[in-house]
Design an enzyme around this catalytic site. Structure first.
Site, PDB file in Angstrom:
ATOM      1  NE  ARG A  11      -3.319   0.066   2.918  1.00  0.00           N
ATOM      2  CZ  ARG A  11      -3.753   0.408   4.128  1.00  0.00           C
ATOM      3  NH1 ARG A  11      -3.517  -0.381   5.174  1.00  0.00           N
ATOM      4  NH2 ARG A  11      -4.405   1.530   4.316  1.00  0.00           N
ATOM      5  CB  SER A  13      -0.477   4.320   4.116  1.00  0.00           C
ATOM      6  OG  SER A  13       0.064   3.130   4.667  1.00  0.00           O
ATOM      7  CE  LYS A  83      -3.394  -3.202  12.071  1.00  0.00           C
ATOM      8  NZ  LYS A  83      -4.459  -2.759  11.166  1.00  0.00           N
ATOM      9  CG  ASP A  84      -4.489  -4.572   7.490  1.00  0.00           C
ATOM     10  OD1 ASP A  84      -5.377  -4.480   8.367  1.00  0.00           O
ATOM     11  OD2 ASP A  84      -3.671  -3.670   7.247  1.00  0.00           O
ATOM     12  CB  THR A 127     -11.454   2.993  17.509  1.00  0.00           C
ATOM     13  OG1 THR A 127     -10.955   1.809  16.866  1.00  0.00           O
ATOM     14  CG2 THR A 127     -12.844   2.708  18.024  1.00  0.00           C
ATOM     15  CB  SER A 129     -10.987  -1.369  15.216  1.00  0.00           C
ATOM     16  OG  SER A 129     -11.117  -2.627  15.808  1.00  0.00           O
ATOM     17  CG  LEU A 130     -17.303  -3.018  14.027  1.00  0.00           C
ATOM     18  CD1 LEU A 130     -18.028  -4.075  13.210  1.00  0.00           C
ATOM     19  CD2 LEU A 130     -18.312  -2.177  14.805  1.00  0.00           C
ATOM     20  NE  ARG A 131      -8.836  -5.733  17.108  1.00  0.00           N
ATOM     21  CZ  ARG A 131      -8.059  -4.875  17.762  1.00  0.00           C
ATOM     22  NH1 ARG A 131      -7.950  -4.948  19.081  1.00  0.00           N
ATOM     23  NH2 ARG A 131      -7.388  -3.946  17.118  1.00  0.00           N
ATOM     24  NE  ARG A 132      -7.231  -0.896  17.722  1.00  0.00           N
ATOM     25  CZ  ARG A 132      -6.511  -0.516  16.684  1.00  0.00           C
ATOM     26  NH1 ARG A 132      -6.993   0.353  15.811  1.00  0.00           N
ATOM     27  NH2 ARG A 132      -5.288  -0.999  16.500  1.00  0.00           N
ATOM     28  NE  ARG A 149     -10.998   3.395   6.918  1.00  0.00           N
ATOM     29  CZ  ARG A 149     -11.394   3.101   5.684  1.00  0.00           C
ATOM     30  NH1 ARG A 149     -12.682   2.991   5.427  1.00  0.00           N
ATOM     31  NH2 ARG A 149     -10.509   2.900   4.726  1.00  0.00           N
ATOM     32  CB  VAL A 152      -0.581   6.728  11.718  1.00  0.00           C
ATOM     33  CG1 VAL A 152      -0.109   7.271  13.058  1.00  0.00           C
ATOM     34  CG2 VAL A 152      -0.763   5.217  11.798  1.00  0.00           C
ATOM     35  NE  ARG A 155      -7.111   5.685  11.450  1.00  0.00           N
ATOM     36  CZ  ARG A 155      -7.710   4.520  11.603  1.00  0.00           C
ATOM     37  NH1 ARG A 155      -7.940   4.053  12.814  1.00  0.00           N
ATOM     38  NH2 ARG A 155      -8.070   3.801  10.564  1.00  0.00           N
ATOM     39  CB  CYS A 242     -15.359  -7.441   7.947  1.00  0.00           C
ATOM     40  SG  CYS A 242     -16.742  -7.346   6.785  1.00  0.00           S
TER      41      CYS A 242
END
Length: 310
Positions: A11, A13, A83-84, A127, A129-132, A149, A152, A155, A242
């Site tokens: 990517r 980024s 993680k992706d 965040t 992330s649904l996990r977070r 979104r 870094v 954000r 997801c």
């Protein structure tokens, strides 16, 4: 074995480029002279930074276009954040190496260096992330979660501009960008279980490229591989997509592995979280067994509700 020219897909980024640069430097350090080109590829996740990942197909939004380029022989290897990377790879591709792992924990960043516990009631935490989100709300139901979104730096700028009182990111991301001075607090796994594979890089290649597979084996880290594969095994056996908050985190101690795993409703009110201890070399089996326990302990009903099943 000599491989003189390699195209490294990633990517575009700043973080992804830093990760690809790290892999390039490790390959250069192996001694042979090589021409190594980093090829940035814009993924659908990067093209639509304001849309939730769940609308873009989940993790594949950050890997799909890169894997297509790999299969089309436009690049020779791809560098991903583990993680992706989806648990199941496309036919014709394989994971040649899992690199040494940077700190896998999530961290809390705030405008005034306050820790999560010291935020006032009703504070906002950002965040994507649904996990977070689920774990933060489980820990403190009074928090207001704001979706965010972007890379870094984007954000961090939003946080500075008052978008939220705090922000949760991966420690590894801030460390690799030299921004770890912004970390106010490392979040213990009892508070926030990280994403499976967080902190490790995965190097993906075409499965028919045996010489490159042999070369990249030199970058493979045994301990990282053991923990990351255990975590991914848990998610795969769990069958969470997801749209479902879930995570796993493995730690090694001597000859043992402790694996933590959970699945939750997005608001954190319903959560099934369990641990399992086993032999370090049996991580993938531990992941499968822990997933079964979580499913039998109420996780299956949470997943069924998310799929709209009766």
């Amino acid at each position: 074995m000599t491989i003189s020219n390699l195209r490294i897909g990633t990517r575009g980024s700043p973080l992804a480029l830093a990760q690809a640069g790290w892999v390039r430097d490790r390959l250069l350090s192996l001694g042979e002279k090589r021409q190594l080109e980093i090829v940035p590829i814009k993924t659908s996740g990067d093209q639509h930074p304001s849309r939730p990942l769940s609308q873009l197909g989940g993790k594949e939004a950050f890997t799909r276009e890169i894997e297509k380029a790999l299969l089309a022989d436009e690049i020779d290897l791809a560098v991903h954040s583990m993680k992706d990377l989806p648990v199941v790879l496309p036919p014709g591709l394989l994971l040649a190496a899992i690199t040494v792992r940077e700190n896998p924990l999530d961290v809390f960043v705030s405008r005034n260096d306050r820790e999560l516990e010291s935020l006032p009631a009703g504070a906002t935490v950002a965040t994507g992330s649904l996990r977070r989100q689920a774990q933060l709300l489980r820990y403190r139901q009074d928090l207001v979660i704001r979706d965010i979104r972007g890379n870094v730096d984007t954000r961090l700028k939003k946080l500075h501009d008052g978008f939220a009182d705090g922000l949760v990111l991966a420690a590894a991301a801030l460390k690799r960008l030299g921004r770890d001075d912004r970390i106010a607090q490392y979040l213990h796994p009892d508070v926030c279980i990280p994403a499976a594979g967080q902190g490790a890089l995965g190097i993906e290649i075409r499965e028919d490229n045996r010489p490159l597979k042999e070369l990249l084996a030199m970058l493979d880290d045994q301990e990282s591989g053991l923990t990351v594969r255990a975590e991914r095994s848990f998610l795969h056996a769990l069958g969470a997509g997801c749209h479902t908050p879930a995570g796993a985190y493995a730690e090694l101690s001597g000859g043992e592995m402790l694996l933590r795993g959970f699945v939750s409703s997005p608001d954190g009110k319903e959560m099934v979280r369990m641990n399992m201890l086993g032999r370090r070399e049996e991580g993938e089996i531990i992941g499968e067994l822990l997933a079964r326990r979580v499913l039998n302990g109420g996780g299956s009903s949470l997943l069924a509700e998310k799929r709209g099943e009766p």
